[in-house]
Every structure is written in structure tokens, then in C-alpha cells.
Enzyme design. Structure first.
Site, PDB file in Angstrom:
ATOM      1  N   CYS A  97       0.813  -1.215   0.000  1.00 64.73           N
ATOM      2  CA  CYS A  97       0.000   0.000   0.000  1.00 64.73           C
ATOM      3  C   CYS A  97       0.848   1.266   0.000  1.00 64.73           C
ATOM      4  O   CYS A  97       0.952   1.971   1.004  1.00 64.73           O
ATOM      5  CB  CYS A  97      -0.960   0.032   1.187  1.00 64.73           C
ATOM      6  SG  CYS A  97      -2.256   1.280   1.002  1.00 64.73           S
ATOM      7  N   ASP A 232       1.526  -9.710  -2.389  1.00 62.30           N
ATOM      8  CA  ASP A 232       2.753  -8.978  -2.078  1.00 62.30           C
ATOM      9  C   ASP A 232       4.021  -9.797  -2.269  1.00 62.30           C
ATOM     10  O   ASP A 232       5.100  -9.238  -2.471  1.00 62.30           O
ATOM     11  CB  ASP A 232       2.700  -8.458  -0.638  1.00 62.30           C
ATOM     12  CG  ASP A 232       1.574  -7.463  -0.422  1.00 62.30           C
ATOM     13  OD1 ASP A 232       0.907  -7.088  -1.398  1.00 62.30           O
ATOM     14  OD2 ASP A 232       1.364  -7.054   0.735  1.00 62.30           O
ATOM     15  N   LYS A 240       1.480  -2.961  -4.586  1.00 58.41           N
ATOM     16  CA  LYS A 240       1.017  -4.056  -3.741  1.00 58.41           C
ATOM     17  C   LYS A 240      -0.147  -3.565  -2.870  1.00 58.41           C
ATOM     18  O   LYS A 240       0.068  -2.975  -1.810  1.00 58.41           O
ATOM     19  CB  LYS A 240       2.178  -4.571  -2.893  1.00 58.41           C
ATOM     20  CG  LYS A 240       3.334  -5.128  -3.733  1.00 58.41           C
ATOM     21  CD  LYS A 240       4.463  -5.648  -2.861  1.00 58.41           C
ATOM     22  CE  LYS A 240       5.636  -6.139  -3.693  1.00 58.41           C
ATOM     23  NZ  LYS A 240       5.313  -7.272  -4.572  1.00 58.41           N
ATOM     24  N   THR A 241      -1.367  -3.806  -3.350  1.00 63.26           N
ATOM     25  CA  THR A 241      -2.548  -3.333  -2.656  1.00 63.26           C
ATOM     26  C   THR A 241      -3.591  -4.442  -2.598  1.00 63.26           C
ATOM     27  O   THR A 241      -3.531  -5.423  -3.357  1.00 63.26           O
ATOM     28  CB  THR A 241      -3.181  -2.123  -3.370  1.00 63.26           C
ATOM     29  OG1 THR A 241      -3.685  -2.552  -4.638  1.00 63.26           O
ATOM     30  CG2 THR A 241      -2.161  -0.995  -3.576  1.00 63.26           C
ATOM     31  N   ALA A 242      -4.585  -4.273  -1.721  1.00 61.88           N
ATOM     32  CA  ALA A 242      -5.699  -5.216  -1.667  1.00 61.88           C
ATOM     33  C   ALA A 242      -6.473  -5.209  -2.979  1.00 61.88           C
ATOM     34  O   ALA A 242      -6.978  -6.251  -3.424  1.00 61.88           O
ATOM     35  CB  ALA A 242      -6.617  -4.873  -0.502  1.00 61.88           C
ATOM     36  N   ALA A 243      -6.577  -4.042  -3.602  1.00 64.14           N
ATOM     37  CA  ALA A 243      -7.279  -3.941  -4.888  1.00 64.14           C
ATOM     38  C   ALA A 243      -6.577  -4.770  -5.956  1.00 64.14           C
ATOM     39  O   ALA A 243      -7.231  -5.429  -6.776  1.00 64.14           O
ATOM     40  CB  ALA A 243      -7.358  -2.479  -5.323  1.00 64.14           C
ATOM     41  N   CYS A 276      -5.518   2.898  -5.271  1.00 63.53           N
ATOM     42  CA  CYS A 276      -5.108   3.512  -4.016  1.00 63.53           C
ATOM     43  C   CYS A 276      -6.044   4.676  -3.711  1.00 63.53           C
ATOM     44  O   CYS A 276      -5.942   5.728  -4.335  1.00 63.53           O
ATOM     45  CB  CYS A 276      -3.667   4.006  -4.111  1.00 63.53           C
ATOM     46  SG  CYS A 276      -3.045   4.643  -2.552  1.00 63.53           S
TER      47      CYS A 276
END
Length: 350
Positions: A97, A232, A240-243, A276
Site C-alpha cells: 500500500c 505482495d 502491492k494493494t488489496a485492490a 489507491c
């Protein structure tokens, strides 16, 4: 959250042997597999900055939201701030993130402003990258925010030490070899560096950087066709995100299922979609969405490169609901289909 029919092995994977399709657990037991999905995440490295752990233990104004133990200290430190330098740092990438270190800065700055403290000191954002954000459209929007709110931006600036006894943060300039400087702090929020777990880094599954080596479109391992990866721990060249993980999950599910059925395991393609939601203050958010090439890949038929209250409520109210009811249960594979539908319309997109 674990589906019925899944065996939960409550031991740590220590050694990966893809040539023999086996994993050795930390208790010495070996587990054989037909297919393997690598989804280990990455490790927060508080030891990667000299003096950081000691500073967080001894100075209540040195904080980080990057662990369960330390996140609870962040807002009280913001509330204790009465003036001086408030410094927020961004480490060398990759990290999880990448927008988060500046989100907390905007919220803190907004809090100072609302409580009559903004003219009592300076707010610094010190980042190792050459711009405030890696995608031009959103970087330009964020620079307007930074300039309007008189936030001091230091690019190519790397935190290397925290000297809590003298209340100073020590930085090196990445574009000026050997240049070291110090900043006094009244509040210091640190985003620590991150790295792969040693068990992953030392396995045959990774590239030279220690991340699982995947085809960036199919999420299939480049050498071992029955191995896939997500999230990740992989070397996918996207934020590197949840989305990103949500979008990756639908691709992985399709291709792995095809492989199991003897069909084409390269059918689904991942375009690098990531998102983001950049919270720029109480009630304001810029919703950044983009692909592998850093090109905007926006879901809504409006210009998302602006601060909007609607996007703030999307982030703060709807996304937690989406996460717990759909994402972690495997029902959310990203907004791709909704993007196609919504972008039939275009209300002031540009």
C-alpha cells in the site's frame, strides 16, 4: 472464512521443493502438493532503519501504523503534537500500500489545521521516489494538495536512522552520494522497509530480488507450471494493494482451474490493475486506479484525479463492507465488469 472441505495445517512452511512438489513444515513434516499457490505476503522490517525500534520504545512521538502493536500509538501522538516538525517518511520500494504513508500525513495535517496548530510548525513528507506518486495524473493532483497546504516535499530522501535522544531523523539524499542531513522532529511517523520472508527468499521459486517469479499476465510461475502466486510476495510490477490482489484473484482462479481441467492455463490475463484511495483529509479522497503501464484505469465515469467527498465515503464506508462480505470470502474479483458498464457514461471525465 476458511471454506468447508479445506484442511488447515497449523504449521509454518519452511522449505519449498518444487522439483518434488513438496513443502517441509517447521515441525519437520513434509506435505506433497499437486498445485501450489504462493500467497505469503511480505515482512515488515523495523530493524531496517537504525534506531527505529529503540525510538518507538522510548519516544512516544515516534510512531508507525505498520504493526498491530504500534498502530494504536499513532493518533495519540498526533493529538499530543503542539508544534515543530511533523515528519512522515516513505522507504525504498517495494512496500505494501504505497499510498498509506501520505494518507496519514494528510489526515494529521488536517487535524493540526482544525485544532489551530498548523502555523505552529512544518509538515514534511520525505520519500525515496522522485515524485510524490508514481502515476503522473495523480501526482499532479497531489502536488496541488501539497502546495495548497504548504507541505514540504523532500523527494529522493531516505530515512536511515532515528536518533531519539536528540529527537532527530537522519536522512540520505539518494541523488547526492554521501549527502546526509538531519531534521529535528516533534512527531515522526515512519513507514519501515519491507522484504520477503527468508523462507521465500531462499527458495527456488524466486527471482534475483527474492520475490516469487511469475508471468505478469497469467500469474503462473515462469519455471514451475503447477505453481501460481498472488499478492505482495510476487514480482508482479504493480503496486502491492488489496485492490491488486482482488483483481489478481479472478485471473488466478480461472487459470488454475483451467490447468486442473486440462484446459488453457493462460486464458485469463491480468493487466496490472491496482487502486489507491488517497485520503487527503477528513471527507476528501482522490481515488487512484491504474495499470501496469501507470495509465489510469478508472472505474467511475468522472475524473477521479480530483478530491471528492463521494470517494471518501466509498473508501471509509463501502470498502470495509465490501472487504468483509465479499473480498475475503472470494466473491470479489475487482471492479473490471463494473468499469465497463459505468464507462458507457462520461460525466466530465477529463
Amino acid at each position: 472464512m476458511i471454506p468447508r472441505g479445506v484442511d488447515w495445517i497449523k504449521s509454518k512452511a519452511s522449505v519449498f521443493e518444487p522439483e518434488s512438489n513438496s513443502i517441509t513444515l517447521d515441525n519437520g513434516e513434509k506435505v506433497k502438493y499437486d498445485y501450489l499457490v504462493m500467497a505469503t505476503g511480505i515482512r515488515i522490517d523495523f530493524d531496517g532503519i537504525k534506531g527505529l525500534k529503540e525510538a518507538m520504545a522510548n519516544d512516544e512521538q515516534v510512531v508507525s501504523m505498520y504493526s498491530h502493536e504500534t498502530v494504536k500509538n499513532v493518533f495519540p501522538a498526533i493529538q499530543r503534537y503542539k508544534g515543530g516538525n511533523a515528519i512522515f517518511t516513505f522507504p525504498k520500494v517495494p512496500i505494501k500500500c504505497p499510498g498509506a504513508p501520505q494518507k496519514v500525513m494528510y489526515l494529521a495535517e488536517d487535524y493540526f489545521r482544525k485544532n489551530g496548530l498548523r502555523d505552529k510548525g512544518d509538515v514534511y513528507y520525505c520519500t525515496t521516489i522522485p515524485a510524490i506518486f508514481g502515476v503522473k495524473k495523480y501526482a499532479e493532483a497531489l502536488m496541488e494538495v501539497v502546495e495548497k497546504r504548504n507541505i514540504k516535499l523532500n523527494t529522493l530522501t531516505h530515512l536511515i536512522e532515528v536518533d531519539y535522544k536528540n529527537k532527530q531523523a537522519v536522512f540520505e539524499k539518494l541523488d547526492q552520494s554521501g549527502t546526509i542531513f538531519r531534521l529535528d522532529y516533534s512527531l515522526l511517523h515512519v513507514c519501515p522497509p519491507m522484504k520477503p520472508y527468508d523462507e521465500i527468499k531462499n527458495s527456488p521459486l524466486v527471482d534475483q530480488t527474492g520475490y516469487v517469479d511469475l508471468d505478469k499476465y497469467t500469474l503462473q510461475h515462469k519455471k514451475y507450471p503447477n505453481v501460481f502466486g498472488i499478492g505482495d510476495c510476487t514480482n508482479l510490477p504493480t503496486s502491492k494493494t488489496a485492490a491488486a490482489i482482488a483483481a489478481e484473484s479472478s485471473v488466478l482462479a480461472t487459470n488454475l482451474s483451467n490447468l486442473m481441467k486440462g484446459k488453457d492455463p493462460t486464458q485469463a490475463k491480468y493487466d496490472g490493475y491496482t487502486s489507491c484511495p488517497l485520503i487527503t483529509g477528513y471527507g476528501r479522497t482522490i481515488l487512484a486506479e491504474f495499470d501496469y503501464d501507470g495509465q489510469p484505469l478508472e472505474t467511475f465515469p468522472i475524473n477521479q484525479g480530483k478530491e471528492r467527498r463521494t470517494m471518501f465515503h466509498l473508501k471509509s464506508d463501502f470498502m470495509p463492507f465490501l472487504y468483509w462480505t465479499a473480498f475475503v470470502r472470494g466473491y470479489w474479483g475487482g471492479p473490471g465488469i463494473y468499469r465497463k458498464i459505468l464507462n458507457i457514461f462520461s460525466f466530465g471525465k477529463n
